[in-house]
Each structure stands twice: as C-alpha cells, then as structure tokens.
Design an enzyme around this catalytic site. Structure first.
Site, PDB file in Angstrom:
ATOM      1  N   LYS A  80      48.088 -12.480 -21.610  1.00 37.62           N
ATOM      2  CA  LYS A  80      48.938 -13.509 -21.405  1.00 37.62           C
ATOM      3  C   LYS A  80      50.176 -12.933 -20.373  1.00 37.62           C
ATOM      4  O   LYS A  80      50.759 -13.807 -19.792  1.00 37.62           O
ATOM      5  CB  LYS A  80      49.439 -14.054 -22.555  1.00 37.62           C
ATOM      6  CG  LYS A  80      48.339 -14.834 -23.253  1.00 37.62           C
ATOM      7  CD  LYS A  80      47.755 -16.017 -22.621  1.00 37.62           C
ATOM      8  CE  LYS A  80      46.853 -16.633 -23.647  1.00 37.62           C
ATOM      9  NZ  LYS A  80      46.305 -18.078 -22.974  1.00 37.62           N
TER      10      LYS A  80
ATOM     11  N   TYR B  83      45.815  -9.519 -26.272  1.00 33.86           N
ATOM     12  CA  TYR B  83      46.350 -10.917 -26.014  1.00 33.86           C
ATOM     13  C   TYR B  83      47.712 -10.861 -25.323  1.00 33.86           C
ATOM     14  O   TYR B  83      47.724 -11.458 -24.363  1.00 33.86           O
ATOM     15  CB  TYR B  83      46.503 -11.588 -27.418  1.00 33.86           C
ATOM     16  CG  TYR B  83      46.682 -13.187 -27.124  1.00 33.86           C
ATOM     17  CD1 TYR B  83      45.688 -14.009 -27.105  1.00 33.86           C
ATOM     18  CD2 TYR B  83      48.201 -13.698 -27.461  1.00 33.86           C
ATOM     19  CE1 TYR B  83      46.001 -15.623 -26.794  1.00 33.86           C
ATOM     20  CE2 TYR B  83      48.287 -14.814 -27.175  1.00 33.86           C
ATOM     21  CZ  TYR B  83      47.334 -15.854 -27.162  1.00 33.86           C
ATOM     22  OH  TYR B  83      47.685 -17.106 -27.012  1.00 33.86           O
TER      23      TYR B  83
ATOM     24  N   SER C 178      51.488 -18.186 -22.939  1.00 33.38           N
ATOM     25  CA  SER C 178      51.924 -18.110 -24.415  1.00 33.38           C
ATOM     26  C   SER C 178      53.264 -17.540 -24.171  1.00 33.38           C
ATOM     27  O   SER C 178      53.872 -17.159 -23.314  1.00 33.38           O
ATOM     28  CB  SER C 178      50.828 -17.106 -24.809  1.00 33.38           C
ATOM     29  OG  SER C 178      51.450 -16.656 -26.305  1.00 33.38           O
TER      30      SER C 178
HETATM   31  P1  NAP Z   1      41.581 -22.693 -29.780  1.00 32.64           P
HETATM   32  O1  NAP Z   1      41.348 -23.965 -30.694  1.00 32.64           O
HETATM   33  O2  NAP Z   1      40.956 -21.649 -30.398  1.00 32.64           O
HETATM   34  O3  NAP Z   1      40.572 -23.302 -28.511  1.00 32.64           O
HETATM   35  C1  NAP Z   1      40.412 -22.066 -27.615  1.00 32.64           C
HETATM   36  C2  NAP Z   1      39.599 -22.873 -26.604  1.00 32.64           C
HETATM   37  O4  NAP Z   1      38.928 -21.732 -25.759  1.00 32.64           O
HETATM   38  C3  NAP Z   1      38.150 -23.329 -27.313  1.00 32.64           C
HETATM   39  O5  NAP Z   1      38.016 -24.574 -26.765  1.00 32.64           O
HETATM   40  C4  NAP Z   1      37.291 -22.178 -27.002  1.00 32.64           C
HETATM   41  O6  NAP Z   1      35.914 -22.529 -27.291  1.00 32.64           O
HETATM   42  C5  NAP Z   1      37.440 -21.859 -25.617  1.00 32.64           C
HETATM   43  N1  NAP Z   1      36.995 -20.503 -25.738  1.00 32.64           N
HETATM   44  C6  NAP Z   1      36.985 -19.281 -26.132  1.00 32.64           C
HETATM   45  N2  NAP Z   1      36.239 -18.697 -25.638  1.00 32.64           N
HETATM   46  C7  NAP Z   1      35.536 -19.107 -24.738  1.00 32.64           C
HETATM   47  C8  NAP Z   1      34.414 -18.716 -23.604  1.00 32.64           C
HETATM   48  N3  NAP Z   1      34.165 -17.433 -23.688  1.00 32.64           N
HETATM   49  N4  NAP Z   1      33.912 -19.516 -22.951  1.00 32.64           N
HETATM   50  C9  NAP Z   1      34.290 -20.886 -22.883  1.00 32.64           C
HETATM   51  N5  NAP Z   1      35.528 -21.358 -23.854  1.00 32.64           N
HETATM   52  C10 NAP Z   1      35.811 -20.338 -24.454  1.00 32.64           C
HETATM   53  O7  NAP Z   1      42.936 -22.411 -29.641  1.00 32.64           O
HETATM   54  P2  NAP Z   1      43.806 -23.065 -28.833  1.00 32.64           P
HETATM   55  O8  NAP Z   1      45.205 -22.978 -29.558  1.00 32.64           O
HETATM   56  O9  NAP Z   1      43.694 -24.504 -28.590  1.00 32.64           O
HETATM   57  O10 NAP Z   1      44.013 -22.407 -27.367  1.00 32.64           O
HETATM   58  C11 NAP Z   1      43.833 -22.978 -26.352  1.00 32.64           C
HETATM   59  C12 NAP Z   1      44.768 -21.858 -25.289  1.00 32.64           C
HETATM   60  O11 NAP Z   1      46.233 -21.944 -25.687  1.00 32.64           O
HETATM   61  C13 NAP Z   1      44.615 -20.502 -25.398  1.00 32.64           C
HETATM   62  O12 NAP Z   1      44.599 -19.888 -23.837  1.00 32.64           O
HETATM   63  C14 NAP Z   1      45.159 -19.948 -26.042  1.00 32.64           C
HETATM   64  O13 NAP Z   1      45.383 -18.346 -26.026  1.00 32.64           O
HETATM   65  C15 NAP Z   1      46.663 -20.717 -25.882  1.00 32.64           C
HETATM   66  N6  NAP Z   1      47.794 -20.643 -26.742  1.00 32.64           N
HETATM   67  C16 NAP Z   1      47.762 -21.299 -28.012  1.00 32.64           C
HETATM   68  C17 NAP Z   1      48.930 -21.101 -28.721  1.00 32.64           C
HETATM   69  C18 NAP Z   1      48.936 -21.789 -30.089  1.00 32.64           C
HETATM   70  O14 NAP Z   1      49.619 -21.749 -30.846  1.00 32.64           O
HETATM   71  N7  NAP Z   1      47.727 -22.357 -30.536  1.00 32.64           N
HETATM   72  C19 NAP Z   1      49.980 -20.840 -28.381  1.00 32.64           C
HETATM   73  C20 NAP Z   1      50.096 -20.091 -27.217  1.00 32.64           C
HETATM   74  C21 NAP Z   1      48.868 -19.966 -26.415  1.00 32.64           C
HETATM   75  P3  NAP Z   1      35.033 -22.709 -28.939  1.00 32.64           P
HETATM   76  O15 NAP Z   1      35.438 -23.538 -29.609  1.00 32.64           O
HETATM   77  O16 NAP Z   1      33.558 -22.750 -28.427  1.00 32.64           O
HETATM   78  O17 NAP Z   1      35.404 -21.190 -29.459  1.00 32.64           O
END
Ligand code: NAP
Length: 251
Positions: free
Chosen positions: A160, A156, A143
């Site tokens: 990260k 978080y 992140s």
């Molecule tokens: P998201 O749509 O909330 O996706 C998160 C994913 O992690 C979902 O598939 C979720 O499953 C899964 N997850 C959460 N808890 C879990 C658990 N206990 N066991 C198994 N799976 C679990 O958000 P995203 O943005 O795509 O996030 C993906 C990654 O990118 C994360 O690590 C996040 O921190 C990182 N990130 C995102 C951004 C951004 O701007 N979006 C920026 C920096 C980093 P469920 O759908 O079942 O909850």
C-alpha cells in the site's frame, strides 16, 4: 454543479466488486450514472442486483488477479460494454504475522495482487484509454498503511505504501494525456479485510477510541470520494491519496 459529478454514459471497471468496499464503490458509481464492469474471482450476484436496481448496465468478468494472465482478457471483455472511462483498482488481500516470522509466500501473495496486478491492469487500461483518445480516471484503493506503519502486516504496508508512490508516478506520466490517477485511503471499515481486527476486542476498542467520527467506516461512506475522483469534478486533481477515515489521520 451537480452535472460535474454525473457519470451518465461512462463505463467503470471495478476490481474486487463482489463484496465490501468494491461493491459499495460499484454501487455508488452506478448511482452516479456509470455502467459497471465488475471484475473478480467470486460470483457477482449481489453486486449485479444492487447495480441492476439503479438501472445501469452491468457486466461481470471473472478473473483471478493473483497473476497477470487474465489482464488482456479483462480489458477486452470490459471494453465490450463500451469505452473504459474509469478504472477502480480495489481488489486486495492482507496477510497477518509478526515481521520476525513473515514468510516469502505471504510477501509475494500480497505484493502480486495489491501492487503488481494493479500496475499492469492500469497500464493495459491506460493504453486503451489513450487509443480511444478521451483519457479517463484511475482510482486506486490505498490504505492508512500507505502513510503509516501498522502492525503484523509487513507485505500489506509495503504494497500500500508502494501504491501511493505508484499513484503519484502514474499521475505525473499521464496527467498531460488526460488520465487522472488518484487514490483513496480508507480508514477502518467493516469488511472481510478487517474481520480479524473486529474479532479482537482489545484491538477493536483501541481502533474505535482513536476515530474522531466515533464509528468504524461503513462501506457506503466511501462512495462519495470514489464518485468525486471518477468524475469531471476532479479533472484538475492528480496524484492525491485522499483519506476517508473518520478523522483517524487528523488525530
Ligand atoms: P474484502 O471484503 O476482503 O474485499 C477484497 C476484494 O478483493 C474481494 O472482492 C476479493 O475477492 C478481491 N480479491 C482478493 N484477491 C483477489 C484476486 N486474486 N483476484 C481478484 N479479486 C481478488 O475487503 P475490503 O475491505 O472490501 O477491501 C477492498 C480494498 O480496500 C482492498 O484493497 C483493501 O486493502 C482496501 N482497504 C480496506 C480497508 C478496510 O478497513 N476494510 C482499509 C484500507 C484499505 P474475493 O471475495 O473473491 O476474495
């Protein structure tokens, strides 16, 4: 040169692949030729359809990565599709509260999924990769808060930032064994993770104003970096945290 990015015949395990960045990464890896093992706690129907459209093999493994309990089973089931060549540690959660009010529950929940399970799943997959004798690629989804402080997301940012360090440590230990460990640091992408920010007109506008590219990230804009780090093109790349942020950190 394109052959160096070709993942045909490889198997990639992607956690949290049902939605958002994990789904986009799974689809990009499949488009580059990889079979996909999608790991998560929710139904993977949408991802299965998208990966299926590429003609690549797909398997879903149900697992809640809040604890270490499912890890051995995840690796065993994933290996059923073939050798594990690529692991993308994407699953992650976020909890928002002022640091002054932050609870132990919100601390532990985020550290468990975003850091502890990442380490032990990486360890289990690396053991398998080493036993297979051909190494592999591990890509962590870090992140901007791996290098910046952020606001109202204490656990978080801790997780990260820890993940960036862990990426470097594992790279140092495993580079000579043929396993590349690297990370991607996404900027602000439109997913469930950032819904609260998108819904806050002031924060949303302030974020957009700082992004040189002029738009929030679209999940498919992350795919190229994942394919690169998962491919032979990155064979001599170890321990980096690659920002994919529309220029945010350059600002
Ligand atoms: P998201 O749509 O909330 O996706 C998160 C994913 O992690 C979902 O598939 C979720 O499953 C899964 N997850 C959460 N808890 C879990 C658990 N206990 N066991 C198994 N799976 C679990 O958000 P995203 O943005 O795509 O996030 C993906 C990654 O990118 C994360 O690590 C996040 O921190 C990182 N990130 C995102 C951004 C951004 O701007 N979006 C920026 C920096 C980093 P469920 O759908 O079942 O909850």
């Amino acid at each position: 040169m394109t052959a160096r990015f070709d993942l045909t015949g490889k198997t990639a395990v992607v956690t949290g692949a049902n939605t958002g960045l994990g789904q986009a990464i799974a689809v990009a890896l499949a488009e580059a030729g990889a079979g996909i093992v999608a790991v998560g706690r929710s139904a993977m129907d949408g991802t299965e359809a998208l990966v299926g459209a590429t003609g690549r093999p797909f398997r879903a493994v149900t697992a809640d990565l809040a604890t270490l309990e499912p890890i051995d089973r995840v690796v065993a089931e994933a290996a059923g599709l073939g050798r594990i060549d690529i692991l993308v540690n994407n699953a992650g959660i976020i909890r928002r509260a002022d640091a002054i009010d932050f609870t132990e529950q919100d601390w532990d929940a985020v550290l468990d999924v975003n850091l502890k399970s990442v380490f032990f799943l990486s360890q289990a997959v690396a053991r398998r990769m080493l036993a297979d004798g051909r190494g592999g690629k591990i890509v962590n989804v870090a992140s901007l808060l791996s290098v910046q402080g952020g606001l109202r997301v204490a656990s978080y940012t801790a997780a990260k930032s820890g993940l960036a360090g862990l990426t470097r440590l594992l790279a140092c230990e495993w580079a000579s064994k043929g396993i590349n460990v690297n990370a991607i640091a996404p900027g602000y992408f439109r997913t469930n993770n950032t819904q609260a920010l998108q819904d806050d007109p002031e924060r949303s506008a302030a974020i957009l104003a700082r992004i040189p590219a002029g738009h929030w990230g679209r999940p498919e804009e992350l795919g190229g970096a994942a394919v690169f780090l998962a491919s032979a093109a990155a064979d001599y790349v170890h321990g980096i945290v690659l920002p994919v942020d529309g220029g945010w950190l350059a600002r």
